[in-house]
Design an enzyme around this catalytic site. Sequence first.
Site, PDB file in Angstrom:
ATOM      1  N   HIS A 107      12.544  -2.486   2.831  1.00  0.00           N
ATOM      2  CA  HIS A 107      11.985  -1.162   3.114  1.00  0.00           C
ATOM      3  C   HIS A 107      12.931  -0.101   2.580  1.00  0.00           C
ATOM      4  O   HIS A 107      14.159  -0.241   2.721  1.00  0.00           O
ATOM      5  CB  HIS A 107      11.790  -0.959   4.626  1.00  0.00           C
ATOM      6  CG  HIS A 107      10.893  -1.984   5.218  1.00  0.00           C
ATOM      7  ND1 HIS A 107       9.539  -1.956   5.032  1.00  0.00           N
ATOM      8  CD2 HIS A 107      11.166  -3.105   5.920  1.00  0.00           C
ATOM      9  CE1 HIS A 107       9.008  -3.009   5.610  1.00  0.00           C
ATOM     10  NE2 HIS A 107       9.960  -3.730   6.158  1.00  0.00           N
ATOM     11  N   ASN A 124       8.067  -5.457  -0.391  1.00  0.00           N
ATOM     12  CA  ASN A 124       7.900  -4.276   0.457  1.00  0.00           C
ATOM     13  C   ASN A 124       6.414  -4.208   0.777  1.00  0.00           C
ATOM     14  O   ASN A 124       5.609  -3.793  -0.054  1.00  0.00           O
ATOM     15  CB  ASN A 124       8.361  -2.998  -0.251  1.00  0.00           C
ATOM     16  CG  ASN A 124       8.315  -1.799   0.691  1.00  0.00           C
ATOM     17  OD1 ASN A 124       7.686  -1.866   1.751  1.00  0.00           O
ATOM     18  ND2 ASN A 124       8.961  -0.713   0.311  1.00  0.00           N
ATOM     19  N   ARG A 141       5.086  10.828  -2.730  1.00  0.00           N
ATOM     20  CA  ARG A 141       4.742  10.578  -1.336  1.00  0.00           C
ATOM     21  C   ARG A 141       5.937  10.863  -0.430  1.00  0.00           C
ATOM     22  O   ARG A 141       6.969  10.199  -0.540  1.00  0.00           O
ATOM     23  CB  ARG A 141       4.355   9.099  -1.216  1.00  0.00           C
ATOM     24  CG  ARG A 141       4.153   8.625   0.172  1.00  0.00           C
ATOM     25  CD  ARG A 141       4.159   7.098   0.240  1.00  0.00           C
ATOM     26  NE  ARG A 141       3.843   6.684   1.575  1.00  0.00           N
ATOM     27  CZ  ARG A 141       4.086   5.482   2.067  1.00  0.00           C
ATOM     28  NH1 ARG A 141       4.620   4.553   1.307  1.00  0.00           N
ATOM     29  NH2 ARG A 141       3.789   5.200   3.311  1.00  0.00           N
ATOM     30  N   ARG A 185      12.557   5.008  12.902  1.00  0.00           N
ATOM     31  CA  ARG A 185      11.313   5.781  12.798  1.00  0.00           C
ATOM     32  C   ARG A 185      10.428   5.539  14.027  1.00  0.00           C
ATOM     33  O   ARG A 185      10.921   5.097  15.068  1.00  0.00           O
ATOM     34  CB  ARG A 185      10.628   5.424  11.482  1.00  0.00           C
ATOM     35  CG  ARG A 185      11.526   5.751  10.264  1.00  0.00           C
ATOM     36  CD  ARG A 185      10.837   5.495   8.954  1.00  0.00           C
ATOM     37  NE  ARG A 185       9.649   6.342   8.813  1.00  0.00           N
ATOM     38  CZ  ARG A 185       8.722   6.141   7.880  1.00  0.00           C
ATOM     39  NH1 ARG A 185       8.837   5.155   7.011  1.00  0.00           N
ATOM     40  NH2 ARG A 185       7.665   6.951   7.814  1.00  0.00           N
ATOM     41  N   ALA A 231       2.883  -0.578   5.134  1.00  0.00           N
ATOM     42  CA  ALA A 231       2.407  -0.593   6.525  1.00  0.00           C
ATOM     43  C   ALA A 231       1.863  -1.961   6.949  1.00  0.00           C
ATOM     44  O   ALA A 231       1.813  -2.261   8.150  1.00  0.00           O
ATOM     45  CB  ALA A 231       1.341   0.483   6.717  1.00  0.00           C
ATOM     46  N   TYR A 279      11.010   8.868   1.363  1.00  0.00           N
ATOM     47  CA  TYR A 279      11.021   7.766   0.394  1.00  0.00           C
ATOM     48  C   TYR A 279      11.723   8.092  -0.929  1.00  0.00           C
ATOM     49  O   TYR A 279      11.792   7.230  -1.808  1.00  0.00           O
ATOM     50  CB  TYR A 279       9.574   7.318   0.121  1.00  0.00           C
ATOM     51  CG  TYR A 279       8.870   6.819   1.370  1.00  0.00           C
ATOM     52  CD1 TYR A 279       9.332   5.683   2.028  1.00  0.00           C
ATOM     53  CD2 TYR A 279       7.756   7.492   1.899  1.00  0.00           C
ATOM     54  CE1 TYR A 279       8.703   5.221   3.181  1.00  0.00           C
ATOM     55  CE2 TYR A 279       7.112   7.032   3.049  1.00  0.00           C
ATOM     56  CZ  TYR A 279       7.597   5.901   3.691  1.00  0.00           C
ATOM     57  OH  TYR A 279       6.987   5.444   4.823  1.00  0.00           O
ATOM     58  N   PRO A 333       0.779  -1.228   0.000  1.00  0.00           N
ATOM     59  CA  PRO A 333       0.000   0.000   0.000  1.00  0.00           C
ATOM     60  C   PRO A 333       0.818   1.289   0.000  1.00  0.00           C
ATOM     61  O   PRO A 333       1.839   1.384   0.678  1.00  0.00           O
ATOM     62  CB  PRO A 333      -0.829  -0.103   1.290  1.00  0.00           C
ATOM     63  CG  PRO A 333      -0.116  -1.089   2.131  1.00  0.00           C
ATOM     64  CD  PRO A 333       0.521  -2.056   1.185  1.00  0.00           C
ATOM     65  N   ASN A 334       0.326   2.218  -0.790  1.00  0.00           N
ATOM     66  CA  ASN A 334       0.863   3.589  -0.899  1.00  0.00           C
ATOM     67  C   ASN A 334       2.180   3.688  -1.667  1.00  0.00           C
ATOM     68  O   ASN A 334       2.651   4.786  -1.946  1.00  0.00           O
ATOM     69  CB  ASN A 334       1.009   4.240   0.490  1.00  0.00           C
ATOM     70  CG  ASN A 334      -0.310   4.280   1.222  1.00  0.00           C
ATOM     71  OD1 ASN A 334      -1.295   4.787   0.685  1.00  0.00           O
ATOM     72  ND2 ASN A 334      -0.374   3.715   2.409  1.00  0.00           N
ATOM     73  N   GLU A 345      12.260  -9.404   2.792  1.00  0.00           N
ATOM     74  CA  GLU A 345      11.537  -8.197   3.218  1.00  0.00           C
ATOM     75  C   GLU A 345      12.394  -6.972   2.903  1.00  0.00           C
ATOM     76  O   GLU A 345      13.585  -6.961   3.237  1.00  0.00           O
ATOM     77  CB  GLU A 345      11.293  -8.272   4.736  1.00  0.00           C
ATOM     78  CG  GLU A 345      10.712  -7.013   5.339  1.00  0.00           C
ATOM     79  CD  GLU A 345      10.617  -7.077   6.865  1.00  0.00           C
ATOM     80  OE1 GLU A 345      11.151  -8.015   7.486  1.00  0.00           O
ATOM     81  OE2 GLU A 345      10.007  -6.150   7.429  1.00  0.00           O
TER      82      GLU A 345
HETATM   83  C1  DQA Z   1       8.039   1.262   4.143  1.00  0.00           C
HETATM   84  C2  DQA Z   1       8.066   1.509   5.651  1.00  0.00           C
HETATM   85  C3  DQA Z   1       6.691   1.317   6.260  1.00  0.00           C
HETATM   86  O1  DQA Z   1       6.731   1.581   7.655  1.00  0.00           O
HETATM   87  C4  DQA Z   1       5.699   2.258   5.619  1.00  0.00           C
HETATM   88  O2  DQA Z   1       4.410   2.033   6.131  1.00  0.00           O
HETATM   89  C5  DQA Z   1       5.710   2.206   4.134  1.00  0.00           C
HETATM   90  C6  DQA Z   1       6.989   2.094   3.444  1.00  0.00           C
HETATM   91  C7  DQA Z   1       9.401   1.596   3.487  1.00  0.00           C
HETATM   92  O3  DQA Z   1       9.616   1.159   2.348  1.00  0.00           O
HETATM   93  O4  DQA Z   1      10.211   2.306   4.071  1.00  0.00           O
HETATM   94  O5  DQA Z   1       4.681   2.307   3.482  1.00  0.00           O
HETATM   95  O6  DQA Z   1       7.777  -0.120   3.916  1.00  0.00           O
END
Ligand code: DQA
Length: 143
Positions: free
Chosen positions: A101, A75, A19, A108, A78, A24, A11-12, A99
Amino acid sequence: MKRKILIINGPNLNLLGRREPEIYGRETLDDIVGRLVAMFPQVEIEHFQSNHEGSLIDKIHEVGFDEAYAGIVLNAGAYTHTSLALADAIAAVRRKVVEVHLSNIFAREEIRHRSQIASVCIGSISGFGAKSYELAIRALLPD
Ligand code: DQA
Protein backbone atom coordinates in the site's frame (compact mmCIF):
# COMPACT_ATOMS: atom_id res chain seq x y z
CA MET A 1 16.66 -16.32 -18.45
CA LYS A 2 15.67 -13.45 -16.17
CA ARG A 3 12.98 -14.24 -13.63
CA LYS A 4 9.86 -12.15 -13.75
CA ILE A 5 7.98 -10.17 -11.14
CA LEU A 6 4.42 -9.11 -11.77
CA ILE A 7 3.13 -5.91 -10.19
CA ILE A 8 -0.66 -5.88 -9.91
CA ASN A 9 -2.58 -2.72 -9.11
CA GLY A 10 -6.26 -2.80 -8.31
CA PRO A 11 -9.12 -0.33 -8.45
CA ASN A 12 -8.59 3.41 -8.77
CA LEU A 13 -4.81 3.09 -8.88
CA ASN A 14 -4.92 3.97 -12.59
CA LEU A 15 -5.70 7.49 -11.32
CA LEU A 16 -2.47 7.87 -9.36
CA GLY A 17 -1.04 11.36 -9.75
CA ARG A 18 -4.54 12.84 -9.98
CA ARG A 19 -6.26 10.91 -7.20
CA GLU A 20 -6.03 12.47 -3.70
CA PRO A 21 -2.34 13.42 -4.21
CA GLU A 22 -2.04 14.44 -0.55
CA ILE A 23 -2.53 10.74 0.31
CA TYR A 24 -1.14 8.91 -2.72
CA GLY A 25 1.47 11.33 -4.10
CA ARG A 26 1.86 13.05 -7.46
CA GLU A 27 3.53 10.28 -9.41
CA THR A 28 1.51 8.36 -11.98
CA LEU A 29 1.50 4.59 -12.15
CA ASP A 30 3.62 4.79 -15.32
CA ASP A 31 6.17 6.95 -13.44
CA ILE A 32 6.37 4.41 -10.62
CA VAL A 33 6.57 1.31 -12.83
CA GLY A 34 9.12 2.98 -15.12
CA ARG A 35 11.36 3.75 -12.16
CA LEU A 36 11.07 0.18 -10.83
CA VAL A 37 11.98 -1.27 -14.23
CA ALA A 38 15.12 0.92 -14.30
CA MET A 39 15.94 0.11 -10.68
CA PHE A 40 15.78 -3.69 -11.03
CA PRO A 41 17.43 -4.67 -14.32
CA GLN A 42 18.10 -8.17 -12.95
CA VAL A 43 14.39 -9.06 -13.20
CA GLU A 44 11.76 -8.60 -15.86
CA ILE A 45 9.07 -6.45 -14.34
CA GLU A 46 5.56 -6.75 -15.73
CA HIS A 47 2.63 -4.62 -14.76
CA PHE A 48 -1.13 -5.18 -14.76
CA GLN A 49 -3.85 -2.82 -13.53
CA SER A 50 -7.57 -3.42 -13.38
CA ASN A 51 -10.55 -1.89 -11.65
CA HIS A 52 -12.35 -5.25 -11.74
CA GLU A 53 -12.10 -7.87 -9.02
CA GLY A 54 -12.54 -10.81 -11.42
CA SER A 55 -9.79 -9.55 -13.74
CA LEU A 56 -7.39 -9.32 -10.79
CA ILE A 57 -8.26 -12.90 -9.83
CA ASP A 58 -7.86 -14.12 -13.43
CA LYS A 59 -4.40 -12.53 -13.59
CA ILE A 60 -3.33 -14.16 -10.31
CA HIS A 61 -4.49 -17.55 -11.69
CA GLU A 62 -2.65 -16.90 -14.97
CA VAL A 63 0.80 -16.34 -13.46
CA GLY A 64 0.30 -18.07 -10.13
CA PHE A 65 1.55 -21.48 -11.32
CA ASP A 66 4.25 -20.18 -13.67
CA GLU A 67 7.74 -20.79 -12.34
CA ALA A 68 9.13 -18.00 -14.51
CA TYR A 69 7.77 -15.63 -11.86
CA ALA A 70 9.64 -14.96 -8.62
CA GLY A 71 6.41 -13.56 -7.25
CA ILE A 72 3.67 -10.99 -7.38
CA VAL A 73 3.56 -7.51 -5.82
CA LEU A 74 -0.08 -6.71 -5.18
CA ASN A 75 -1.74 -3.41 -4.33
CA ALA A 76 -5.34 -4.57 -4.25
CA GLY A 77 -6.66 -1.08 -3.42
CA ALA A 78 -9.99 -1.20 -1.58
CA TYR A 79 -10.43 -4.91 -2.43
CA THR A 80 -7.76 -5.44 0.23
CA HIS A 81 -10.38 -4.73 2.86
CA THR A 82 -13.31 -6.59 1.32
CA SER A 83 -12.35 -9.41 -1.00
CA LEU A 84 -12.40 -12.95 0.30
CA ALA A 85 -12.34 -14.05 -3.35
CA LEU A 86 -8.99 -12.33 -3.88
CA ALA A 87 -7.65 -13.92 -0.70
CA ASP A 88 -8.80 -17.34 -1.94
CA ALA A 89 -7.04 -16.75 -5.29
CA ILE A 90 -3.77 -15.88 -3.54
CA ALA A 91 -4.08 -18.94 -1.29
CA ALA A 92 -4.79 -21.14 -4.32
CA VAL A 93 -1.67 -20.33 -6.34
CA ARG A 94 1.98 -21.31 -5.83
CA ARG A 95 3.73 -18.00 -6.37
CA LYS A 96 4.60 -15.72 -3.44
CA VAL A 97 2.52 -12.57 -3.13
CA VAL A 98 3.58 -9.40 -1.27
CA GLU A 99 0.81 -7.00 -0.23
CA VAL A 100 1.64 -3.33 -0.72
CA HIS A 101 0.00 0.00 0.00
CA LEU A 102 1.18 3.51 -0.74
CA SER A 103 -0.52 4.92 2.34
CA ASN A 104 -0.24 3.61 5.90
CA ILE A 105 -3.58 1.80 6.06
CA PHE A 106 -3.28 1.51 9.86
CA ALA A 107 -3.13 5.29 10.26
CA ARG A 108 -6.35 5.79 8.28
CA GLU A 109 -10.05 5.02 8.81
CA GLU A 110 -10.74 1.91 10.86
CA ILE A 111 -12.27 0.06 7.90
CA ARG A 112 -8.85 0.17 6.22
CA HIS A 113 -7.08 -1.43 9.19
CA ARG A 114 -8.37 -4.88 8.26
CA SER A 115 -6.76 -6.68 5.33
CA GLN A 116 -8.51 -9.77 3.97
CA ILE A 117 -5.38 -10.71 2.02
CA ALA A 118 -2.59 -10.17 4.58
CA SER A 119 -2.75 -13.69 6.02
CA VAL A 120 -2.24 -15.34 2.62
CA CYS A 121 0.59 -13.03 1.52
CA ILE A 122 4.21 -13.62 2.55
CA GLY A 123 4.25 -10.11 4.02
CA SER A 124 2.76 -6.64 3.86
CA ILE A 125 4.35 -3.25 3.23
CA SER A 126 2.29 -0.16 3.90
CA GLY A 127 2.95 3.55 4.19
CA PHE A 128 6.11 4.23 2.22
CA GLY A 129 4.50 5.76 -0.86
CA ALA A 130 5.95 4.49 -4.15
CA LYS A 131 8.85 3.07 -2.14
CA SER A 132 6.46 0.38 -0.83
CA TYR A 133 6.69 -1.28 -4.28
CA GLU A 134 10.49 -1.13 -4.23
CA LEU A 135 10.61 -2.79 -0.80
CA ALA A 136 8.17 -5.48 -1.95
CA ILE A 137 10.32 -6.32 -4.98
CA ARG A 138 13.38 -6.55 -2.74
CA ALA A 139 11.47 -8.99 -0.54
CA LEU A 140 10.97 -11.28 -3.56
CA LEU A 141 14.58 -11.17 -4.76
CA PRO A 142 17.29 -13.49 -3.45
CA ASP A 143 19.63 -11.89 -0.85
C1 DQA B 1 -4.33 1.70 -0.95
C2 DQA B 1 -5.05 1.80 0.39
C3 DQA B 1 -6.50 1.34 0.27
O1 DQA B 1 -7.16 1.47 1.51
C4 DQA B 1 -7.22 2.19 -0.76
O2 DQA B 1 -8.54 1.72 -0.93
C5 DQA B 1 -6.51 2.28 -2.06
C6 DQA B 1 -5.05 2.43 -2.05
C7 DQA B 1 -2.90 2.29 -0.87
O3 DQA B 1 -2.10 2.01 -1.77
O4 DQA B 1 -2.60 3.05 0.04
O5 DQA B 1 -7.11 2.29 -3.12
O6 DQA B 1 -4.20 0.32 -1.29
